[in-house]
Write an enzyme that holds these catalytic residues in place. Structure first.
Site, PDB file in Angstrom:
ATOM      1  CG  ASP A 196      -1.793   0.987   1.171  1.00  0.00           C
ATOM      2  OD1 ASP A 196      -2.361   1.486  -0.025  1.00  0.00           O
ATOM      3  OD2 ASP A 196      -2.510   1.320   2.302  1.00  0.00           O
ATOM      4  CD  GLU A 202     -13.074  -4.881  -1.660  1.00  0.00           C
ATOM      5  OE1 GLU A 202     -11.874  -5.293  -1.633  1.00  0.00           O
ATOM      6  OE2 GLU A 202     -14.118  -5.693  -1.459  1.00  0.00           O
ATOM      7  CG  ASN A 203      -7.488  -2.134  -5.600  1.00  0.00           C
ATOM      8  OD1 ASN A 203      -6.757  -3.159  -5.483  1.00  0.00           O
ATOM      9  ND2 ASN A 203      -7.685  -1.347  -4.649  1.00  0.00           N
TER      10      ASN A 203
HETATM   11  C1  FPP Z   1      -2.382   0.121  -3.238  1.00  0.00           C
HETATM   12  O1  FPP Z   1      -1.577   1.361  -3.253  1.00  0.00           O
HETATM   13  C2  FPP Z   1      -1.598  -0.836  -4.418  1.00  0.00           C
HETATM   14  C3  FPP Z   1      -2.082  -1.292  -5.281  1.00  0.00           C
HETATM   15  C4  FPP Z   1      -3.738  -1.212  -5.430  1.00  0.00           C
HETATM   16  C5  FPP Z   1      -1.580  -2.180  -6.470  1.00  0.00           C
HETATM   17  C6  FPP Z   1      -0.120  -2.764  -5.764  1.00  0.00           C
HETATM   18  C7  FPP Z   1       0.476  -3.336  -7.127  1.00  0.00           C
HETATM   19  C8  FPP Z   1       1.736  -3.426  -7.321  1.00  0.00           C
HETATM   20  C9  FPP Z   1       2.695  -2.637  -6.402  1.00  0.00           C
HETATM   21  C10 FPP Z   1       2.306  -3.976  -8.387  1.00  0.00           C
HETATM   22  C11 FPP Z   1       1.681  -5.138  -8.633  1.00  0.00           C
HETATM   23  C12 FPP Z   1       2.544  -6.137  -9.470  1.00  0.00           C
HETATM   24  C13 FPP Z   1       2.302  -7.167  -9.983  1.00  0.00           C
HETATM   25  C14 FPP Z   1       3.215  -8.022 -10.781  1.00  0.00           C
HETATM   26  C15 FPP Z   1       0.756  -7.894 -10.045  1.00  0.00           C
HETATM   27  P1  FPP Z   1      -2.534   2.475  -3.339  1.00  0.00           P
HETATM   28  O2  FPP Z   1      -2.788   2.874  -4.906  1.00  0.00           O
HETATM   29  O3  FPP Z   1      -3.804   2.344  -2.682  1.00  0.00           O
HETATM   30  O4  FPP Z   1      -1.889   3.874  -2.641  1.00  0.00           O
HETATM   31  P2  FPP Z   1      -2.514   4.930  -1.987  1.00  0.00           P
HETATM   32  O5  FPP Z   1      -3.292   4.136  -0.817  1.00  0.00           O
HETATM   33  O6  FPP Z   1      -1.469   5.868  -1.482  1.00  0.00           O
HETATM   34  O7  FPP Z   1      -3.549   5.543  -2.889  1.00  0.00           O
END
Ligand code: FPP
Length: 249
Positions: free
Chosen positions: A29, A76-77
């Site tokens: 996250d 949820e994404n």
């Molecule tokens: C949450 O951060 C992260 C995600 C929803 C995606 C995570 C995915 C990766 C790091 C790459 C995945 C790689 C593969 C190979 C599948 P956020 O966007 O919610 O951050 P925020 O809370 O600061 O907005």
């Protein structure tokens, strides 16, 4: 720099002397906030997150950890802007195209949990190809939770059990915690010993709801793109100081 490397190596050796977690789960996250703080698009944060992912996978393997489960896309994404969802759907293919050769070489087994039917065909194809290409391997399991939600997993588990009871393969009074756990998406894995969540949020966010029952939780304010080997080692070091009683005394 040299000092940092020495400290890292020291910590690595200390961690190796203690009891290692068999299974580490991570909520990756803070990508969006990391990017926004730097005036970059959120997508740049996800891309930077892949670098952290690689560092953690390399360190886990060096230590001899058996399973890493990474929360890569939650049910949820889908609520995010279209452009971001599209980007996140392309990431597995991009990552695997670059890394699959080296993952095979490192004897890593790729697993996937979540509803793959709900994701675009090109994402499914990339993931399935990686799962197939590594299924004969015998080393660390790298398990991606993709289009995954803990509640959906539990509901799907109940459906699978109900079907087996209805069709006579299982008797209702044979359903135990162990039987239930075997029907989960993680039926092939031990429960996580340690959950790491960066970014300062103190929540589980619908991740591995059943499996985390006795897992040790480790939180840090560091955003996922800044997470590295040192933080991973610190999390394990803290884990090694905890006394796990599993409800006993
Ligand atoms: C949450 O951060 C992260 C995600 C929803 C995606 C995570 C995915 C990766 C790091 C790459 C995945 C790689 C593969 C190979 C599948 P956020 O966007 O919610 O951050 P925020 O809370 O600061 O907005």
């Amino acid at each position: 720099m040299k000092k940092l490397q020495n400290r890292e190596e020291e910590l690595f050796q200390e961690v190796l002397k203690g009891k290692l977690p068999e299974h580490v789960a991570i909520i990756m996250d803070g990508n969006g906030r990391w990017a926004q703080k730097r005036g970059l698009p959120r997508l740049a944060g996800h891309r930077a997150g892949i670098i952290s992912l690689k560092k953690v996978v390399a360190c886990a393997q060096e230590l001899g950890i058996k399973v890493i489960t990474l929360y890569a896309f939650s049910t949820e994404n889908w609520k995010r802007p279209r452009r971001e969802v599209d980007f996140l759907m392309r990431l597995p293919g991009e990552y695997l195209q670059k890394e699959l050769g080296s993952l095979i070489e490192k004897n890593i087994i790729i697993k996937i949990m979540g509803d793959l039917n709900g994701v675009p065909e090109f994402t499914q194809k990339a993931i399935k190809q990686a799962v197939e290409a590594t299924q004969q391997n015998t080393g660390m399991v790298l398990n991606f939770a993709f289009n995954y939600g803990g509640r959906t997993e539990i509901v799907n588990t109940v459906k699978r059990i109900a079907k087996d009871v209805f069709e006579g393969r299982l008797r209702w009074n044979e359903i135990t915690e162990k039987v239930f756990a075997n029907y989960l998406d993680t039926g092939f894995l031990p429960d996580p010993d340690l959950l790491i969540r960066p970014s300062g949020e103190l929540r589980i966010s619908n991740f591995l709801l059943w499996q985390l029952a006795y897992t040790e939780l480790w939180f840090t304010k560091v955003m996922w793109p800044d997470f590295n080997k040192m933080y991973f080692l610190k999390a394990i070091k803290d884990y090694q100081k905890r006394e796990r009683r599993f409800g006993g005394i």
